[in-house]
Design a protein around this motif. Sequence first.
Motif, mmCIF file in Angstrom:
data_model
loop_
_atom_site.group_PDB
_atom_site.id
_atom_site.type_symbol
_atom_site.label_atom_id
_atom_site.label_comp_id
_atom_site.label_asym_id
_atom_site.label_seq_id
_atom_site.Cartn_x
_atom_site.Cartn_y
_atom_site.Cartn_z
ATOM 1 N N PRO A 83 4.262 8.964 3.344
ATOM 2 C CA PRO A 83 2.849 8.551 3.376
ATOM 3 C C PRO A 83 2.763 7.019 3.324
ATOM 4 O O PRO A 83 3.522 6.373 2.610
ATOM 5 C CB PRO A 83 2.269 9.176 2.103
ATOM 6 C CG PRO A 83 3.429 9.354 1.192
ATOM 7 C CD PRO A 83 4.641 9.530 2.038
ATOM 8 N N ALA A 84 1.828 6.479 4.088
ATOM 9 C CA ALA A 84 1.632 5.023 4.061
ATOM 10 C C ALA A 84 0.924 4.634 2.773
ATOM 11 O O ALA A 84 -0.092 5.220 2.426
ATOM 12 C CB ALA A 84 0.790 4.597 5.266
ATOM 13 N N GLY A 85 1.485 3.712 2.047
ATOM 14 C CA GLY A 85 0.870 3.285 0.787
ATOM 15 C C GLY A 85 1.358 1.913 0.390
ATOM 16 O O GLY A 85 2.278 1.367 0.994
ATOM 17 N N VAL A 86 0.727 1.400 -0.662
ATOM 18 C CA VAL A 86 1.085 0.051 -1.129
ATOM 19 C C VAL A 86 2.524 0.041 -1.652
ATOM 20 O O VAL A 86 3.283 -0.907 -1.422
ATOM 21 C CB VAL A 86 0.100 -0.418 -2.229
ATOM 22 C CG1 VAL A 86 0.533 -1.745 -2.818
ATOM 23 C CG2 VAL A 86 -1.307 -0.529 -1.663
ATOM 24 N N GLY A 87 2.908 1.137 -2.336
ATOM 25 C CA GLY A 87 4.259 1.220 -2.899
ATOM 26 C C GLY A 87 5.324 1.158 -1.834
ATOM 27 O O GLY A 87 6.321 0.427 -1.951
ATOM 28 N N VAL A 88 5.105 1.912 -0.747
ATOM 29 C CA VAL A 88 6.078 1.933 0.368
ATOM 30 C C VAL A 88 6.122 0.542 1.017
ATOM 31 O O VAL A 88 7.199 0.030 1.336
ATOM 32 C CB VAL A 88 5.699 3.016 1.395
ATOM 33 C CG1 VAL A 88 6.576 2.925 2.630
ATOM 34 C CG2 VAL A 88 5.819 4.399 0.776
ATOM 35 N N GLY A 89 4.959 -0.047 1.201
ATOM 36 C CA GLY A 89 4.888 -1.395 1.792
ATOM 37 C C GLY A 89 5.640 -2.404 0.954
ATOM 38 O O GLY A 89 6.402 -3.231 1.475
ATOM 39 N N LEU A 90 5.446 -2.317 -0.356
ATOM 40 C CA LEU A 90 6.132 -3.247 -1.274
ATOM 41 C C LEU A 90 7.638 -3.045 -1.231
ATOM 42 O O LEU A 90 8.413 -4.004 -1.203
ATOM 43 C CB LEU A 90 5.612 -3.026 -2.695
ATOM 44 C CG LEU A 90 5.906 -4.112 -3.718
ATOM 45 C CD1 LEU A 90 5.262 -5.424 -3.331
ATOM 46 C CD2 LEU A 90 5.405 -3.697 -5.096
ATOM 47 N N ASP A 91 8.051 -1.759 -1.184
ATOM 48 C CA ASP A 91 9.488 -1.455 -1.078
ATOM 49 C C ASP A 91 10.085 -2.070 0.179
ATOM 50 O O ASP A 91 11.194 -2.600 0.167
ATOM 51 C CB ASP A 91 9.711 0.060 -1.037
ATOM 52 C CG ASP A 91 9.799 0.632 -2.449
ATOM 53 O OD1 ASP A 91 9.539 1.836 -2.603
ATOM 54 O OD2 ASP A 91 10.131 -0.133 -3.367
#
Lengths: 154, 95
Positions: free
Chosen positions: A28-36
């Motif tokens: 899922p696209a999310g802030v956590g994935v983006g930050l990772d």
Amino acid sequence: MKTLLRLYPRSWRKRYGREMEVLLDGMPAGVGVGLDLVLGAASAYATVIRGNRILTAAGAFLHGVCVAMLLQAILFVSFILYAQRSGGNPVLVEIGPVRLATFTRPFLFGNAQLFPLLGLTPAMDFLPSLALLVTLVAALVLVLASPRLLRTLR
Amino acid sequence: MRRISAAISLVLLGLLTIALAQAAVVALLFVFSLVLKLRLGIEVGAGALVMGSESGYWQPQVTVFNGATVASTVFTTVCGVVIATWRFGRWRPLS
């Protein structure tokens, strides 16, 4: 999210890009994935830089310049803090015959002491300087610790 | 020839980095003087740059002279060169 993969070095994208795209499709696209992804890109670049002697020295040069800038900012704010606590007297910093900096308060009827004496100097006027100094010291600690932090991300 | 041109490129890049760093330091000083409500004067050669608000007469003034500007540039350069040289000497290939 796949746009963030462009942050990675070309050699990394050549080797793992396709695999990473398939992995991102299922997440899922999310802030956590983006930050990772962003932190992963920083770590990948750190690995590329560490593998090259010239790039390592260039990175260290930039790091040294950032540390020097922060140290100078801390010195400036410390000077302001010291001058603010010195009452109405002008403060002069010099090394031998070379003048480096001065701090002077405005004169009231030819007297720099009248401002604090008459209570025209804001009370606790040193608090913003102190807050700024603490922030700069925290930033310096972060910059000094950043190479070690990047290494622990691997 | 390639090594000479690479060395010259590195030196020019280093000088550009120092110039940008000094510009950033001046910008930082300007921001600090705004936050701390000070008038900031920076001596540049024979002239001076004074920054402050219109009603800034009643604000304290900080003046930075040529000596400090030169010392700042030298300090920034020395810091960068010393750390770069140290890392260059300590570099080992990744296992």
